[in-house]
Every structure is written in structure tokens, then in C-alpha cells.
Design an enzyme around this catalytic site. Structure first.
Site, mmCIF file in Angstrom:
data_model
loop_
_atom_site.group_PDB
_atom_site.id
_atom_site.type_symbol
_atom_site.label_atom_id
_atom_site.label_comp_id
_atom_site.label_asym_id
_atom_site.label_seq_id
_atom_site.Cartn_x
_atom_site.Cartn_y
_atom_site.Cartn_z
ATOM 1 N N GLY A 20 0.689 18.234 -18.999
ATOM 2 C CA GLY A 20 0.200 18.035 -20.112
ATOM 3 C C GLY A 20 2.216 17.836 -20.584
ATOM 4 O O GLY A 20 3.135 17.815 -20.773
ATOM 5 N N ARG A 42 -3.068 27.317 -13.076
ATOM 6 C CA ARG A 42 -3.175 26.821 -12.193
ATOM 7 C C ARG A 42 -1.591 26.947 -11.506
ATOM 8 O O ARG A 42 -0.512 25.888 -11.782
ATOM 9 C CB ARG A 42 -3.937 25.094 -12.128
ATOM 10 C CG ARG A 42 -4.474 24.774 -12.280
ATOM 11 C CD ARG A 42 -4.727 22.983 -13.149
ATOM 12 N NE ARG A 42 -4.032 23.033 -13.596
ATOM 13 C CZ ARG A 42 -3.859 21.641 -14.844
ATOM 14 N NH1 ARG A 42 -4.577 20.909 -13.889
ATOM 15 N NH2 ARG A 42 -3.806 21.824 -15.987
ATOM 16 N N ASP A 66 -4.236 33.695 -16.475
ATOM 17 C CA ASP A 66 -5.993 32.996 -17.371
ATOM 18 C C ASP A 66 -5.536 33.610 -18.921
ATOM 19 O O ASP A 66 -6.009 35.072 -19.342
ATOM 20 C CB ASP A 66 -7.237 33.420 -16.915
ATOM 21 C CG ASP A 66 -7.896 33.124 -17.940
ATOM 22 O OD1 ASP A 66 -8.063 32.200 -18.611
ATOM 23 O OD2 ASP A 66 -9.001 32.860 -16.939
ATOM 24 N N TYR A 158 -12.528 22.852 -33.113
ATOM 25 C CA TYR A 158 -11.251 22.453 -32.654
ATOM 26 C C TYR A 158 -10.437 22.389 -33.846
ATOM 27 O O TYR A 158 -8.891 22.741 -34.203
ATOM 28 C CB TYR A 158 -11.306 21.082 -31.346
ATOM 29 C CG TYR A 158 -10.265 20.637 -31.251
ATOM 30 C CD1 TYR A 158 -9.239 21.752 -30.213
ATOM 31 C CD2 TYR A 158 -9.510 19.436 -31.969
ATOM 32 C CE1 TYR A 158 -7.536 21.177 -30.017
ATOM 33 C CE2 TYR A 158 -7.987 19.092 -31.281
ATOM 34 C CZ TYR A 158 -7.213 19.821 -30.063
ATOM 35 O OH TYR A 158 -6.186 19.831 -29.959
HETATM 36 N N1 NAP Z 1 -3.672 15.404 -25.833
HETATM 37 C C1 NAP Z 1 -3.861 15.149 -26.935
HETATM 38 O O1 NAP Z 1 -4.286 13.999 -27.074
HETATM 39 C C2 NAP Z 1 -3.549 16.233 -27.839
HETATM 40 C C3 NAP Z 1 -3.273 16.071 -29.419
HETATM 41 C C4 NAP Z 1 -3.451 16.875 -30.194
HETATM 42 C C5 NAP Z 1 -3.028 18.591 -29.614
HETATM 43 N N2 NAP Z 1 -2.862 18.331 -29.041
HETATM 44 C C6 NAP Z 1 -2.670 20.145 -28.267
HETATM 45 O O2 NAP Z 1 -1.592 20.262 -27.286
HETATM 46 C C7 NAP Z 1 -1.780 20.932 -26.838
HETATM 47 C C8 NAP Z 1 -1.615 20.291 -24.469
HETATM 48 O O3 NAP Z 1 -2.959 19.794 -24.241
HETATM 49 P P1 NAP Z 1 -2.632 19.034 -23.524
HETATM 50 O O4 NAP Z 1 -2.936 17.267 -24.001
HETATM 51 O O5 NAP Z 1 -1.033 18.567 -22.927
HETATM 52 O O6 NAP Z 1 -3.573 18.915 -22.564
HETATM 53 P P2 NAP Z 1 -3.548 19.378 -20.691
HETATM 54 O O7 NAP Z 1 -2.769 18.682 -20.077
HETATM 55 O O8 NAP Z 1 -4.844 19.422 -20.215
HETATM 56 O O9 NAP Z 1 -2.812 21.073 -20.780
HETATM 57 C C9 NAP Z 1 -3.516 21.848 -21.286
HETATM 58 C C10 NAP Z 1 -2.737 22.841 -20.735
HETATM 59 O O10 NAP Z 1 -3.910 23.951 -20.625
HETATM 60 C C11 NAP Z 1 -3.358 25.367 -20.288
HETATM 61 N N3 NAP Z 1 -5.122 25.956 -20.281
HETATM 62 C C12 NAP Z 1 -6.128 25.544 -20.957
HETATM 63 N N4 NAP Z 1 -6.960 26.610 -20.079
HETATM 64 C C13 NAP Z 1 -5.680 27.733 -19.713
HETATM 65 C C14 NAP Z 1 -6.180 29.412 -20.291
HETATM 66 N N5 NAP Z 1 -7.686 29.983 -19.589
HETATM 67 N N6 NAP Z 1 -5.063 30.115 -19.570
HETATM 68 C C15 NAP Z 1 -3.726 29.637 -19.307
HETATM 69 N N7 NAP Z 1 -3.348 28.514 -19.728
HETATM 70 C C16 NAP Z 1 -4.811 27.539 -20.194
HETATM 71 C C17 NAP Z 1 -3.841 24.484 -18.261
HETATM 72 O O11 NAP Z 1 -3.549 24.756 -17.448
HETATM 73 P P3 NAP Z 1 -4.487 25.272 -16.455
HETATM 74 O O12 NAP Z 1 -5.891 24.701 -16.669
HETATM 75 O O13 NAP Z 1 -3.069 25.129 -15.365
HETATM 76 O O14 NAP Z 1 -4.707 26.535 -17.019
HETATM 77 C C18 NAP Z 1 -3.066 23.233 -19.360
HETATM 78 O O15 NAP Z 1 -1.846 23.619 -19.228
HETATM 79 C C19 NAP Z 1 -2.925 21.921 -26.423
HETATM 80 O O16 NAP Z 1 -2.629 23.002 -27.787
HETATM 81 C C20 NAP Z 1 -4.201 20.909 -27.296
HETATM 82 O O17 NAP Z 1 -4.805 21.802 -28.444
HETATM 83 C C21 NAP Z 1 -2.618 17.731 -26.929
#
Ligand code: NAP
Length: 270
Positions: A20, A42, A66, A158
Site C-alpha cells: 500500500g 511480511r 512486529d 481509529y
Molecule cells: N487506505 C486508506 O484508505 C487509508 C486512508 C487514510 C489513511 N490510511 C493510513 O495509511 C497507512 C497505510 O495503510 P495502507 O492503506 O497502505 O494499508 P495496508 O496496505 O494494509 O498497509 C498497512 C501496513 O501496515 C503494516 N502493519 C500492520 N500491522 C503491523 C504490525 N503489527 N507490525 C508492523 N507492521 C504492521 C502492514 O505490514 P505487515 O502486514 O507486513 O506487517 C502493511 O505494510 C495506515 O496508517 C492507514 O491508517 C489509509
């Protein structure tokens, strides 16, 4: 103020770099010549991205971690030092959301969300900022959301966590004035990354709840983020529609806004 120049012994540590927005921010930083340390759980995804970025000539390292584990977080600075690197840029991007009303929530899941979205951000800022200030150079990019600008019934924890990140990072910016270090909050609107599905939204719910013109690509969000970081801007909201809706949500009296949001949120319709 501009970002520290890239150098062989300097790096940008990016959390949540396995997919992402985080993966795209790492790509954008690498495109601008910065070495990266990729952090998430991952390993295979991190290694694939490190291979891709190394092939472009930057140094890309993988530190599987983690971030829910407090000891693992505490060990990160030493693991970076052991690679012979100093962190000039810290990107706290890893995050997750739960979905649904708090009165039906799982207490452990709610705490895991706050541990990742709030505690890990505070922890890594506290551990990496002293070195940046001592060296007189650096930049922090903390990823919040447009959810930071208003309460979010259906994702209460959140929204509250992201409001914390926005307030905290703005305050850091004030503290860091004159140190050579900057702090930027990225507040994306909806981005198609798999984040919504992981929270429990169906693809249909996500697209029905938010109109198409608000959705930004991960690459556009990353460009906006790194531009703002490089310029030392305090807040970056990718996309004009999201900038408008964030300001409108912030200014609308909450006694009108909260019931409206609660009546529309998919997590409260089930
Ligand atoms: N997508 C949206 O619509 C959106 C909108 C506003 C803000 N955001 C923010 O953008 C950021 C990134 O989200 P994204 O949209 O790119 O989603 P995503 O693809 O689900 O990415 C989330 C990332 O967080 C990592 N993560 C989750 N749990 C973890 C843990 N325990 N330890 C280490 N890493 C962890 C995941 O990696 P692993 O699973 O490999 O650990 C993954 O790389 C987040 O903070 C989210 O709140 C997203």
C-alpha cells in the site's frame, strides 16, 4: 527547509512498507535517491521491494518487525546502527482499523489498533528524534487520515488515533523549529490498498460510502507525502476533494456532523 541529502550511510526508515501507501512512499523516496530501511511483518513482500529498489541503485535494507511488540520496537535503533546507517527520515506509516460500534468491539483488537496507530508512532518518534536533533538534520512523516479532522462513529478508535497523530505531529513541528528537523502529517482520504478490506469493509461498502472522485492512488498519495516532507510542510492532504471535505468536516458543528456520519457509516448498518 529541505530534506537531508541522500548519502551512503543515511537512510529513511519506513514502517508498513510491505504494501500500500508505505511501499509507495519507499519507492518515492528511493526515486529521489534516498536509501530505505523497510519495516513490517511480511518478510517476502519486504524482500521483493528491497530487491526492486536496490536495482535502481539505492541501498534498501529489510528489518522484519512486529510493531505491536514493544521489545521489538525498542530494538529497532540498534538494528539500524548495526547496518552502519543513521536514520535521517522516519516514516510512521503502519496502521490498521477496526470496524463497528465500540459496544460490540473486541477489547483486544481495539487495544492492538491503538498500540500500532498511536503507541508505535510515539515510541519510534521518541527513539529516533534525539539523534536527528543532535545531527541537526532530519524529517518525520507520520501517517494519519482525513479521519483525523472529525469524530468517526463506526471507527471511533481509529478516528481518535488518527486525531492523536495529527495533533502530536503538529506539536512536534512546533518543538522542532530551529533544530533542522521537520515533522509532517500525511492525511489521506480513501486509497485502494486492501486497508479497508483488512478492517472489514466489503469493496462494495467502501465504494458506496465514498464517491469515486475522493479516491487517490497509493502512488499519488506517496508523491504528495514526500513533496510535503521535502518542503517541511506540517500537513499534507492528497487530492482537492479530500482537502475540501477535511476542512468542511473540521468546521461543521459536531452536533450535526456526528449523527450524519453515524447514519451513513457501513460499520453501523449491520
Ligand atoms: N487506505 C486508506 O484508505 C487509508 C486512508 C487514510 C489513511 N490510511 C493510513 O495509511 C497507512 C497505510 O495503510 P495502507 O492503506 O497502505 O494499508 P495496508 O496496505 O494494509 O498497509 C498497512 C501496513 O501496515 C503494516 N502493519 C500492520 N500491522 C503491523 C504490525 N503489527 N507490525 C508492523 N507492521 C504492521 C502492514 O505490514 P505487515 O502486514 O507486513 O506487517 C502493511 O505494510 C495506515 O496508517 C492507514 O491508517 C489509509
Amino acid at each position: 527547509m529541505s530534506l537531508p541529502s541522500p548519502a551512503a550511510d543515511r537512510t529513511a526508515l519506513v514502517t508498513g512498507a510491505s504494501s500500500g501507501i508505505g511501499a509507495e512512499i519507499a519507492r518515492e523516496l528511493a526515486r529521489r535517491g534516498h536509501g530505505v530501511v523497510l519495516v513490517a511483518r511480511r518478510v517476502e513482500q519486504l524482500q521483493d521491494l528491497a530487491g526492486e529498489l536496490s536495482a535502481t541503485g539505492v541501498r534498501a535494507e529489510v528489518l522484519p518487525t512486529d510493531l505491536l511488540d514493544r521489545n521489538a520496537r525498542a530494538g529497532l535503533p540498534d538494528r539500524v546502527t548495526a547496518l552502519g546507517l543513521t536514520v535521517d527520515i522516519l516514516v510512521n506509516n503502519a496502521g490498521l482499523s477496526t470496524l463497528g460500534p465500540v459496544h460490540r468491539a473486541d477489547a483486544e483488537a481495539e487495544q492492538r489498533m491503538v498500540e500500532l496507530d498511536v503507541m508505535a508512532v510515539v515510541d519510534l518518534c521518541t527513539r529516533f528524534l534525539p539523534g536527528m536533533v543532535e545531527r541537526g538534520r532530519g524529517g518525520v512523516l507520520n501517517v494519519a487520515s482525513t479521519a483525523a479532522f472529525q469524530p468517526l462513529p463506526g471507527q471511533a478508535g481509529y478516528g481518535g488515533s488518527k486525531a492523536f497523530v495529527l495533533s502530536y505531529t503538529r506539536a512536534l513541528g512546533g518543538e522542532l523549529k530551529g533544530t533542522g528537523v521537520t515533522a509532517t502529517t500525511l492525511c489521506p482520504g480513501p486509497v485502494d490498498t486492501g486497508f479497508g478490506e483488512a478492517a472489514g469493509f466489503t469493496a462494495e461498502e467502501a465504494t458506496d460510502a465514498l464517491p469515486a472522485f475522493m479516491w487517490e492512488t497509493p502512488a499519488a498519495v506517496a508523491r504528495c507525502a514526500v513533496d510535503a516532507l521535502a518542503a517541511g510542510r506540517p500537513v499534507a492532504i492528497p487530492g482537492q476533494a479530500n482537502r475540501f471535505s477535511a476542512i468542511a468536516a473540521h468546521l461543521t458543528p459536531k452536533r450535526f456532523l456526528v449523527p450524519l456520519l453515524a447514519s451513513r457509516h457501513p460499520g453501523l448498518q449491520r
